[in-house]
Scaffold this motif. Structure first.
Motif, PDB file in Angstrom:
ATOM      1  N   GLY A 124       0.813  -1.213   0.000  1.00  0.00           N
ATOM      2  CA  GLY A 124       0.000   0.000   0.000  1.00  0.00           C
ATOM      3  C   GLY A 124       0.844   1.260   0.000  1.00  0.00           C
ATOM      4  N   LEU A 125       1.941   1.242   0.745  1.00  0.00           N
ATOM      5  CA  LEU A 125       2.843   2.391   0.793  1.00  0.00           C
ATOM      6  C   LEU A 125       3.496   2.629  -0.565  1.00  0.00           C
ATOM      7  CD1 LEU A 125       4.243   4.595   2.463  1.00  0.00           C
ATOM      8  CD2 LEU A 125       5.942   2.861   3.120  1.00  0.00           C
ATOM      9  N   VAL A 126       3.917   1.565  -1.219  1.00  0.00           N
ATOM     10  CA  VAL A 126       4.528   1.711  -2.551  1.00  0.00           C
ATOM     11  C   VAL A 126       3.502   2.251  -3.546  1.00  0.00           C
ATOM     12  CG1 VAL A 126       5.678   0.515  -4.447  1.00  0.00           C
ATOM     13  CG2 VAL A 126       6.232  -0.090  -2.082  1.00  0.00           C
ATOM     14  N   VAL A 127       2.289   1.745  -3.486  1.00  0.00           N
ATOM     15  CA  VAL A 127       1.223   2.252  -4.353  1.00  0.00           C
ATOM     16  C   VAL A 127       0.980   3.733  -4.078  1.00  0.00           C
ATOM     17  CG1 VAL A 127      -1.266   2.083  -4.821  1.00  0.00           C
ATOM     18  CG2 VAL A 127       0.132   0.009  -4.701  1.00  0.00           C
ATOM     19  N   ALA A 128       0.915   4.093  -2.796  1.00  0.00           N
ATOM     20  CA  ALA A 128       0.647   5.489  -2.424  1.00  0.00           C
ATOM     21  C   ALA A 128       1.737   6.428  -2.931  1.00  0.00           C
ATOM     22  CB  ALA A 128       0.505   5.605  -0.908  1.00  0.00           C
ATOM     23  N   ILE A 129       3.009   6.085  -2.732  1.00  0.00           N
ATOM     24  CA  ILE A 129       4.067   7.003  -3.159  1.00  0.00           C
ATOM     25  C   ILE A 129       4.137   7.073  -4.677  1.00  0.00           C
ATOM     26  CG2 ILE A 129       6.005   5.368  -3.053  1.00  0.00           C
ATOM     27  CD1 ILE A 129       6.021   9.176  -2.231  1.00  0.00           C
ATOM     28  N   ASN A 130       3.851   5.964  -5.355  1.00  0.00           N
ATOM     29  CA  ASN A 130       3.811   6.035  -6.810  1.00  0.00           C
ATOM     30  C   ASN A 130       2.715   6.982  -7.280  1.00  0.00           C
ATOM     31  OD1 ASN A 130       5.710   4.194  -8.504  1.00  0.00           O
ATOM     32  ND2 ASN A 130       5.293   3.059  -6.626  1.00  0.00           N
ATOM     33  N   ASN A 131       1.571   6.970  -6.596  1.00  0.00           N
ATOM     34  CA  ASN A 131       0.512   7.929  -6.922  1.00  0.00           C
ATOM     35  C   ASN A 131       0.996   9.358  -6.721  1.00  0.00           C
ATOM     36  OD1 ASN A 131      -1.440   6.011  -7.600  1.00  0.00           O
ATOM     37  ND2 ASN A 131      -2.257   5.914  -5.537  1.00  0.00           N
ATOM     38  N   TRP A 132       1.601   9.618  -5.549  1.00  0.00           N
ATOM     39  CA  TRP A 132       2.088  10.970  -5.275  1.00  0.00           C
ATOM     40  C   TRP A 132       3.167  11.386  -6.271  1.00  0.00           C
ATOM     41  CZ3 TRP A 132      -0.580  14.374  -3.036  1.00  0.00           C
ATOM     42  CH2 TRP A 132      -1.407  14.080  -1.956  1.00  0.00           C
ATOM     43  N   ASN A 133       4.084  10.477  -6.593  1.00  0.00           N
ATOM     44  CA  ASN A 133       5.123  10.809  -7.575  1.00  0.00           C
ATOM     45  C   ASN A 133       4.499  11.232  -8.897  1.00  0.00           C
ATOM     46  OD1 ASN A 133       7.440   8.092  -6.690  1.00  0.00           O
ATOM     47  ND2 ASN A 133       7.164  10.077  -5.723  1.00  0.00           N
ATOM     48  N   ARG A 134       3.510  10.510  -9.334  1.00  0.00           N
ATOM     49  CA  ARG A 134       2.883  10.820 -10.616  1.00  0.00           C
ATOM     50  C   ARG A 134       2.149  12.159 -10.573  1.00  0.00           C
ATOM     51  NH1 ARG A 134       4.554   6.041 -10.404  1.00  0.00           N
ATOM     52  NH2 ARG A 134       4.677   4.595 -12.131  1.00  0.00           N
ATOM     53  N   VAL A 135       1.529  12.471  -9.462  1.00  0.00           N
ATOM     54  CA  VAL A 135       0.872  13.771  -9.328  1.00  0.00           C
ATOM     55  C   VAL A 135       1.909  14.885  -9.361  1.00  0.00           C
ATOM     56  CG1 VAL A 135      -0.396  15.288  -7.737  1.00  0.00           C
ATOM     57  CG2 VAL A 135      -1.170  12.926  -8.113  1.00  0.00           C
ATOM     58  N   MET A 136       2.941  14.758  -8.557  1.00  0.00           N
ATOM     59  CA  MET A 136       3.923  15.839  -8.437  1.00  0.00           C
ATOM     60  C   MET A 136       4.723  16.025  -9.732  1.00  0.00           C
ATOM     61  SD  MET A 136       2.872  16.727  -5.630  1.00  0.00           S
ATOM     62  CE  MET A 136       3.813  17.850  -4.648  1.00  0.00           C
ATOM     63  N   VAL A 137       5.064  14.921 -10.387  1.00  0.00           N
ATOM     64  CA  VAL A 137       5.808  15.021 -11.651  1.00  0.00           C
ATOM     65  C   VAL A 137       4.904  15.591 -12.743  1.00  0.00           C
ATOM     66  CG1 VAL A 137       6.939  13.670 -13.464  1.00  0.00           C
ATOM     67  CG2 VAL A 137       7.515  13.268 -11.074  1.00  0.00           C
ATOM     68  N   SER A 138       3.675  15.125 -12.820  1.00  0.00           N
ATOM     69  CA  SER A 138       2.782  15.618 -13.880  1.00  0.00           C
ATOM     70  C   SER A 138       2.440  17.090 -13.682  1.00  0.00           C
ATOM     71  CB  SER A 138       1.504  14.779 -13.959  1.00  0.00           C
ATOM     72  OG  SER A 138       0.691  14.978 -12.814  1.00  0.00           O
ATOM     73  N   ARG A 139       2.430  17.545 -12.444  1.00  0.00           N
ATOM     74  CA  ARG A 139       2.147  18.950 -12.152  1.00  0.00           C
ATOM     75  C   ARG A 139       3.415  19.792 -12.077  1.00  0.00           C
ATOM     76  NH1 ARG A 139      -3.116  20.267 -12.980  1.00  0.00           N
ATOM     77  NH2 ARG A 139      -4.475  18.781 -11.946  1.00  0.00           N
TER      78      ARG A 139
END
Length: 148
Positions: A124-139
């Motif tokens: 779950g933690l790996v999934v969560a940080i991958n989500n955050w990475n994608r948000v921050m990189v895309s923005r």
């Protein structure tokens, strides 16, 4: 490169923050959690998350040596214990998914060091940080906006 200021719908942001917090707490090892999110953030080239989680890792007492060697953890056998190494291997497998799945041997290696609940929280933690990475990189959110 221009930062795009609106990150997420507020409800989505709260849900992602809740997932991150619950997964970290359930893993039960904040220092290891920071190593995991740092490694995923390295792979995803998320400067904001790297900056944020390096500060948090230091707060949780992660050694500078581990932080320095994290990108080469596989070769730095004397720096990381087997539990950490199994978590980092699983982090890479879940983050990259280059073969379309997590190899059984990587999952089984982690399962030797984490009970079922902690393993679920680790994933779950790996999934969560991958989500955050994608948000921050895309923005295109630059580093430096986080203060502990």
């Amino acid at each position: 490169m221009t930062a795009r200021t609106r990150l997420l719908d507020p409800a989505v942001g709260r849900a992602m923050s809740t997932l991150s917090a619950v997964a970290k707490k359930g893993l039960g090892d904040p220092a290891l959690a920071e190593l995991v999110v740092l490694r995923a953030s390295q792979l995803n080239q998320c400067a904001f998350c790297l900056d944020m989680h390096l500060a948090l890792a230091r707060e949780y007492g992660v050694s500078e040596r581990k932080l320095d060697m994290l990108a080469a953890w596989e070769e730095a056998e004397e720096v990381f214990d087997e539990r950490e190494r199994s978590a980092l291997a699983l982090t890479e497998a879940v983050t990259l998914l280059t073969a379309g799945f997590v190899p059984d041997e990587v999952y089984e290696r982690a399962a030797k060091h984490f009970d079922e609940a902690r393993l679920a929280h680790l994933i779950g933690l790996v999934v969560a940080i991958n989500n955050w990475n994608r948000v921050m990189v895309s923005r295109r959110i630059p580093p430096g906006g986080y203060t502990p």
